[in-house]
Write a protein that holds these residues in place. Structure first.
Motif, PDB file in Angstrom:
ATOM      1  N   MET A  82       0.826  -1.240   0.033  1.00 27.20           N
ATOM      2  CA  MET A  82      -0.217   0.032  -0.057  1.00 27.20           C
ATOM      3  C   MET A  82       0.849   1.249   0.261  1.00 27.20           C
ATOM      4  SD  MET A  82      -3.206  -0.409   2.609  1.00 27.20           S
ATOM      5  CE  MET A  82      -3.687   1.434   2.703  1.00 27.20           C
ATOM      6  N   LEU A  83       1.940   1.237   0.945  1.00 24.16           N
ATOM      7  CA  LEU A  83       2.690   2.574   0.718  1.00 24.16           C
ATOM      8  C   LEU A  83       3.552   2.845  -0.332  1.00 24.16           C
ATOM      9  CD1 LEU A  83       4.073   4.428   3.045  1.00 24.16           C
ATOM     10  CD2 LEU A  83       6.081   2.895   2.920  1.00 24.16           C
ATOM     11  N   PHE A  84       3.638   1.548  -1.094  1.00 26.80           N
ATOM     12  CA  PHE A  84       4.485   1.806  -2.428  1.00 26.80           C
ATOM     13  C   PHE A  84       3.529   2.504  -3.392  1.00 26.80           C
ATOM     14  CE2 PHE A  84       5.395  -0.058  -6.464  1.00 26.80           C
ATOM     15  CZ  PHE A  84       6.569   0.311  -6.863  1.00 26.80           C
ATOM     16  N   MET A  85       2.163   1.738  -3.382  1.00 27.74           N
ATOM     17  CA  MET A  85       1.337   2.610  -4.116  1.00 27.74           C
ATOM     18  C   MET A  85       0.942   4.048  -3.893  1.00 27.74           C
ATOM     19  SD  MET A  85      -1.519  -0.190  -4.409  1.00 27.74           S
ATOM     20  CE  MET A  85      -1.304  -1.977  -5.304  1.00 27.74           C
ATOM     21  N   VAL A  86       0.770   4.374  -2.505  1.00 27.17           N
ATOM     22  CA  VAL A  86       0.674   5.741  -2.323  1.00 27.17           C
ATOM     23  C   VAL A  86       1.869   6.772  -2.734  1.00 27.17           C
ATOM     24  CG1 VAL A  86       0.232   7.116  -0.464  1.00 27.17           C
ATOM     25  CG2 VAL A  86      -0.993   5.186  -0.436  1.00 27.17           C
ATOM     26  N   ILE A  87       3.063   6.212  -2.518  1.00 27.06           N
ATOM     27  CA  ILE A  87       4.222   7.140  -2.733  1.00 27.06           C
ATOM     28  C   ILE A  87       4.018   7.243  -4.371  1.00 27.06           C
ATOM     29  CG2 ILE A  87       6.646   6.845  -3.158  1.00 27.06           C
ATOM     30  CD1 ILE A  87       6.706   5.409  -0.314  1.00 27.06           C
ATOM     31  N   VAL A  88       3.879   5.978  -5.277  1.00 31.41           N
ATOM     32  CA  VAL A  88       3.940   6.221  -6.545  1.00 31.41           C
ATOM     33  C   VAL A  88       2.603   7.092  -7.057  1.00 31.41           C
ATOM     34  CG1 VAL A  88       3.329   5.040  -8.584  1.00 31.41           C
ATOM     35  CG2 VAL A  88       4.948   4.059  -7.238  1.00 31.41           C
ATOM     36  N   LEU A  89       1.797   6.955  -6.416  1.00 31.32           N
ATOM     37  CA  LEU A  89       0.502   7.983  -6.916  1.00 31.32           C
ATOM     38  C   LEU A  89       0.787   9.375  -6.652  1.00 31.32           C
ATOM     39  CD1 LEU A  89      -2.876   6.090  -5.912  1.00 31.32           C
ATOM     40  CD2 LEU A  89      -1.935   6.714  -8.306  1.00 31.32           C
ATOM     41  N   THR A  90       1.419   9.679  -5.316  1.00 30.89           N
ATOM     42  CA  THR A  90       1.741  11.094  -4.942  1.00 30.89           C
ATOM     43  C   THR A  90       2.845  11.745  -5.941  1.00 30.89           C
ATOM     44  OG1 THR A  90       1.511  10.214  -2.535  1.00 30.89           O
ATOM     45  CG2 THR A  90       2.108  12.234  -2.753  1.00 30.89           C
ATOM     46  N   ASN A  91       3.659  10.741  -6.155  1.00 34.43           N
ATOM     47  CA  ASN A  91       4.755  11.470  -6.980  1.00 34.43           C
ATOM     48  C   ASN A  91       4.224  11.742  -8.327  1.00 34.43           C
ATOM     49  OD1 ASN A  91       7.320  11.677  -5.640  1.00 34.43           O
ATOM     50  ND2 ASN A  91       6.988   9.286  -5.136  1.00 34.43           N
ATOM     51  N   LEU A  92       3.346  10.872  -8.953  1.00 28.69           N
ATOM     52  CA  LEU A  92       2.979  11.047 -10.104  1.00 28.69           C
ATOM     53  C   LEU A  92       2.068  12.258 -10.094  1.00 28.69           C
ATOM     54  CD1 LEU A  92       2.755   8.954 -12.700  1.00 28.69           C
ATOM     55  CD2 LEU A  92       0.288   8.649 -11.991  1.00 28.69           C
ATOM     56  N   TYR A  93       1.255  12.591  -8.979  1.00 29.90           N
ATOM     57  CA  TYR A  93       0.526  13.674  -8.735  1.00 29.90           C
ATOM     58  C   TYR A  93       1.554  15.115  -8.779  1.00 29.90           C
ATOM     59  CZ  TYR A  93      -2.023  17.115  -6.066  1.00 29.90           C
ATOM     60  OH  TYR A  93      -2.367  18.349  -5.480  1.00 29.90           O
ATOM     61  N   LEU A  94       2.361  14.921  -7.950  1.00 34.36           N
ATOM     62  CA  LEU A  94       3.352  16.044  -7.840  1.00 34.36           C
ATOM     63  C   LEU A  94       3.961  16.338  -9.290  1.00 34.36           C
ATOM     64  CD1 LEU A  94       5.084  15.356  -4.333  1.00 34.36           C
ATOM     65  CD2 LEU A  94       3.305  17.273  -5.029  1.00 34.36           C
ATOM     66  N   TYR A  95       4.481  15.231  -9.860  1.00 31.79           N
ATOM     67  CA  TYR A  95       4.971  15.535 -11.268  1.00 31.79           C
ATOM     68  C   TYR A  95       4.097  16.301 -12.113  1.00 31.79           C
ATOM     69  CZ  TYR A  95       6.599  14.199 -15.976  1.00 31.79           C
ATOM     70  OH  TYR A  95       7.088  14.320 -17.121  1.00 31.79           O
ATOM     71  N   LEU A  96       2.556  15.776 -12.172  1.00 26.62           N
ATOM     72  CA  LEU A  96       1.828  16.441 -13.045  1.00 26.62           C
ATOM     73  C   LEU A  96       1.468  17.865 -12.688  1.00 26.62           C
ATOM     74  CD1 LEU A  96      -0.739  13.660 -13.546  1.00 26.62           C
ATOM     75  CD2 LEU A  96       0.861  14.276 -15.202  1.00 26.62           C
ATOM     76  N   ALA A  97       1.384  18.127 -11.486  1.00 27.99           N
ATOM     77  CA  ALA A  97       1.078  19.427 -10.815  1.00 27.99           C
ATOM     78  C   ALA A  97       2.241  20.518 -11.281  1.00 27.99           C
ATOM     79  CB  ALA A  97       0.988  19.269  -9.430  1.00 27.99           C
ATOM     80  N   ASN A  98       3.333  19.861 -10.859  1.00 28.70           N
ATOM     81  CA  ASN A  98       4.787  20.495 -11.409  1.00 28.70           C
ATOM     82  C   ASN A  98       4.914  21.171 -12.731  1.00 28.70           C
ATOM     83  OD1 ASN A  98       5.209  20.897  -8.850  1.00 28.70           O
ATOM     84  ND2 ASN A  98       6.859  19.227  -8.616  1.00 28.70           N
ATOM     85  N   ARG A  99       4.508  19.997 -13.463  1.00 33.29           N
ATOM     86  CA  ARG A  99       4.645  20.161 -15.081  1.00 33.29           C
ATOM     87  C   ARG A  99       3.512  21.226 -15.416  1.00 33.29           C
ATOM     88  NH1 ARG A  99       3.387  15.440 -19.470  1.00 33.29           N
ATOM     89  NH2 ARG A  99       1.360  16.266 -18.568  1.00 33.29           N
ATOM     90  N   ARG A 100       2.446  21.209 -14.853  1.00 36.67           N
ATOM     91  CA  ARG A 100       1.366  22.169 -15.253  1.00 36.67           C
ATOM     92  C   ARG A 100       1.903  23.599 -14.733  1.00 36.67           C
ATOM     93  NH1 ARG A 100      -4.670  21.381 -14.479  1.00 36.67           N
ATOM     94  NH2 ARG A 100      -4.388  19.849 -15.930  1.00 36.67           N
TER      95      ARG A 100
END
Lengths: 355, 476
Positions: free
Chosen positions: A331-349
């Protein structure tokens, strides 16, 4: 050579002095390794603990002598973080490679067995996957419901109207209630015999309405209760953004006769976007951990089991500690991946907007 | 320092030491002994604490304190489990569901008491005066072995709570007779004689819509004939289903047959499937909340107290609320009988899953504490205290107490008590109990909410148990 320069260099490896952190690490490793290998776990735990303390002390003295005051100032915070957070995290990571049950005294190294069991075993794994899929569903549904309702509420409360202040307090109340109180309240709300929901639907549509008797109904019930509790949280964040928009921008827009839609997209939205993203992040992480309302409303019935509740059952009720640790790491792995994906998208925008 | 002053000092020291020893000797009998106990917070344990504080005088002359931690029921297992597995060694006594025995004995937390029984004949006599079915369920691990662990705190059985105002109504009686050709049970004795078919008929007969007549009065809400536990939480379906399976001649996985006893073929035997079908067949006559899988023992009790059902099979432990006019609309209308049975060769078979809790001693209790604990248990299970406990709303499994003619006068359900005891069996005591239970409850829930049929349900349970128990070495 000036005094500061002398103080800046660390002592050589074999010099016995309180600030020789290299020696402390070497001694720590030399003592810990045989202690772990030879002594019973109860004793070696404390030996290793003492060695960690020794190394930490050497670092502190070193920092003091070399005047790394910045490092010294954050050291207490790091120490607390280590003791309360990082150490248990690593400990449970270690446990996930053993066959260990907290109510039995035996422990045995099994490598990746727990991981393969929770992910692929034909009897244990389907429940976990199913709970994970349900969790994904709840994340999407509860978070979107909260974001939409919270956003609309914020838009409403950004304007001045009579009794606004009192209504605001009223709308914020659910968030301050204990989840258990809210859960019990909704149990009665949805109850087909005592509840008002069935009463109203029955008297309009006739027949016997039971919300929680199907998966769709049970999910709707949980999502509604969760949105009821947590939309105000999203509203608070968005409201903070809305209030921070400078009035003169709207005034300028009014002079230019900009349409309401454009006004929203070009003025309001850029100001609240950061906070909306923050609300989304907080709520997504929380929704991933949804268990309390499920326990109170359905006990996981009607296929509403979430991964967190599954984890509670495995690790706390059935005492399968290491299997539970394995699931929480997945679960922790999934949350970390999701959060990073999200931060990446937010930063890119953000970057795109800036350029 | 001179020689004389050295001698003086030595003498002084010896004097002090001597007086300390004497003091110690005189004070030794009146030691302070604290027994810490984890209990669920409800009347039976509150009464125990009250009796202890008011009446208990230890024979040893020690000052014995019973330090009781009252823990709310929903938290109880979690708190006890956390306390034991974390190794804090806080409690000397723990009230424990009998099913937890294996898990916590294997962990080295619960103390075996055979040596204490052998050392104290009076203690042994007291413990063995507990009804054998209750003693086996509450005290033995493996189940029905000679290893003893616990003592009854509040023994409990399932009984049939019923409303006599509705059941004894003349018009209802007449139309029931016309419809089923049998008398509608109305007195305690008639309730005792009920089979599950009769129970089903009552369910069908009393299913009334809002506005219809019930016992000569129009209803202001829907009314239902019957209710029993059918909830997903904890054991709130298994406890009812087990009884039905046993009554019809089937079995659950039988740990007393380990390691040769199987799960597959036993758990999902045709008889067991029939029993589960019978259980599921009655759900449609119960209040609609049954279809949500949340109709647990507390919900059926609430429905009964609110006057929504005519009969409710539930634990005696919840009975006190039904006769309290403050929270019960049927307080003055209550009649109680034994749980319905199954007719086999003209005789009613009444197997049922035992409820209630024993309390156990923990392994870190010191010899002195253990000595006082034994005295306390002897006192608790003594005739006089058990009688007072029963009079205050508790139950007793001590023969001389429940066979006293006065016993049935204490509470309306006590008339069903003694006859039910012989028919009590217990669910598994093995350490895998919680895994067995959660899987079984999940599967039963699917059946109760109409997702799958009885056969599939029991097949799934059997497969799971076979696998788990084989891995654990309990099935070979």
């Amino acid at each position: 050579m000036s005094v500061t320069q002398i103080a800046r260099t660390s002592p050589a490896l074999l010099v016995v002095s309180p600030d020789n952190w290299r020696l402390a690490i070497a001694v720590g490793l030399l003592v810990s390794a045989p202690a772990v290998a030879a002594l019973p776990p109860g004793t070696s735990f404390w030996v290793v603990g003492a060695m960690v303390a020794l190394v930490a002390a050497a670092f502190v003295v070193n920092a003091w002598r070399r005047r790394y005051y910045g490092g010294l100032l954050v050291a207490p915070a790091i120490a607390v973080l280590f003791v309360m957070n990082i150490f248990p995290l690593l400990w449970s990571l270690g446990l996930s490679f053993f066959a260990y049950q907290s109510n039995l005294q035996s422990i045995r190294f099994v490598g990746l067995y727990n991981y393969t069991k929770v992910l692929t075993n034909e009897i244990a794994a389907p429940d976990n996957w199913n709970a994970l899929v349900n969790t994904g569903m709840f994340v999407v549904l509860t978070v979107s419901a909260q974001m939409i309702v919270g956003f609309l509420l914020a838009m409403m409360f950004a304007k001045e109207f009579p009794l606004r202040r009192y209504l605001l307090i009223l709308v914020l109340t659910p968030m301050m209630l204990s989840v258990v109180a809210a859960g019990v309240f909704f149990t009665y709300y949805y109850d087909p015999t005592f509840g008002i929901l069935s009463y109203v639907v029955n008297s309009i549509a006739g027949g016997q309405f039971i919300l929680m008797s199907s998966k769709a109904g049970a999910v709707a019930g949980i999502v509604f209760a969760d949105a009821w509790m947590w939309s105000p949280f999203v509203m608070l964040l968005v409201l903070a953004g809305l209030v921070s928009v400078p009035k003169y921008l709207y005034e300028a827009a009014a002079i230019d006769r900009v349409s309401a839609w454009r006004r929203f997209w070009c003025i309001t939205f850029p100001y609240i976007r950061g906070l909306l993203m923050l609300a989304l992040l907080f709520r997504t992480i929380e929704a991933f951990k949804l268990a309390d309302l499920v326990i109170l409303l359905t006990k996981g019935g009607n296929d509403t089991m979430t991964i967190s509740y599954q984890l509670i059952r495995i690790a706390n009720e059935q005492n399968k500690t290491s299997e539970g640790a394995a699931i929480s790491y997945v679960m922790l792995f999934m949350v970390i991946v999701l959060t990073n994906l999200y931060l990446y998208l937010a930063n890119r925008r953000n970057r795109r907007v800036e350029t | 320092m001179t020689a004389s002053s050295t001698i003086k000092h030595a003498l002084l020291a010896a004097g002090v030491a001597a007086s300390l020893v004497t003091l110690g000797a005189t004070w030794a009998p009146a030691e302070e002994v604290t027994l810490t106990m984890a209990v669920p917070d409800w009347p039976p344990t509150r009464i125990m604490k009250k009796f202890f504080d008011e009446q208990y005088k230890p024979k040893s002359g020690n000052h014995v304190v019973l330090d009781v931690d009252f823990i709310p029921w929903p938290d109880f297992y979690t708190r006890v489990n956390a306390s034991l597995t974390s190794g804090e060694k806080k409690y000397n006594f723990i009230v424990s569901d009998s099913q937890w025995l294996g898990a916590f004995v294997e962990g080295g937390y619960y103390r075996k008491i055979n040596d204490l029984l052998d050392a104290d004949p009076e203690f042994k006599k007291t413990v063995l005066s507990v009804h054998p079915a209750v003693l086996a369920a509450y005290s033995t691990y493996p189940y029905k072995s000679k290893n003893y662990y616990g003592f009854p705190q509040f023994p409990d059985v399932l009984v049939n709570f019923a409303r006599k105002d509705v059941l004894c109504d003349a018009t209802e009686q007449k139309s029931f007779m016309a419809k089923y050709g049998k008398k509608l049970p109305c007195t305690g004795e008639e309730l005792d004689a009920m089979t599950w078919d009769d129970f089903r008929n009552v369910g069908e007969f009393f299913r009334r819509k809002k506005g219809e007549m019930l016992a000569g009065k129009p209803l202001d809400d829907d009314f239902y004939g019957i209710a029993y536990q059918a909830g997903k939480g904890y054991d709130f379906a298994s406890m009812q289903i087990n009884g039905m399976i046993w009554q019809m001649g089937g079995n659950i996985w039988d740990e007393t047959q380990a390691p040769t006893g199987q799960a597959e073929g036993v758990v999902n035997s045709p008889v067991a499937v029939k029993a589960l079908e019978q259980y599921l067949g009655m759900i449609e006559y119960m209040p609609p909340v049954a279809k949500t899988g949340t109709m647990d023992i507390f919900k059926t009790d609430e429905l009964f107290r609110e006057g929504k059902v005519a009969m409710n099979v539930d634990w005696i432990g919840l009975g006190e609320g039904t006769i309290d006019p403050k929270i019960s609309k049927v307080a003055d209308k209550l009649v109680v009988g034994m749980m319905p049975g199954t007719l086999v060769d003209g005789k009613l078979v009444r197997w049922s899953n035992i409820g209630g809790q024993p309390f156990v001693l923990t392994t870190w209790t010191t010899p002195l504490q253990t000595k006082e604990a034994v005295e306390f248990v002897k006192w608790w299970l003594s005739d006089d205290i058990q009688r007072q406990f029963a009079a205050a709303g508790g139950q007793s499994a001590i023969k001389s107490v429940y066979e006293d003619p006065k016993y049935v006068t204490y509470r309306p359900w006590n008339r069903a008590w003694a006859a039910s005891l012989d028919w009590q069996k217990d669910v598994w005591h093995v350490p895998q109990f919680f895994e067995l239970l959660t899987e079984q409850q999940d599967q039963f829930d699917l059946a109760i909410t109409g997702e799958q049929d009885a056969k599939t349900t029991l097949d799934n349970i059997a497969k799971f148990q076979q696998n788990l128990l084989t891995e654990a070495g309990l099935i070979q």
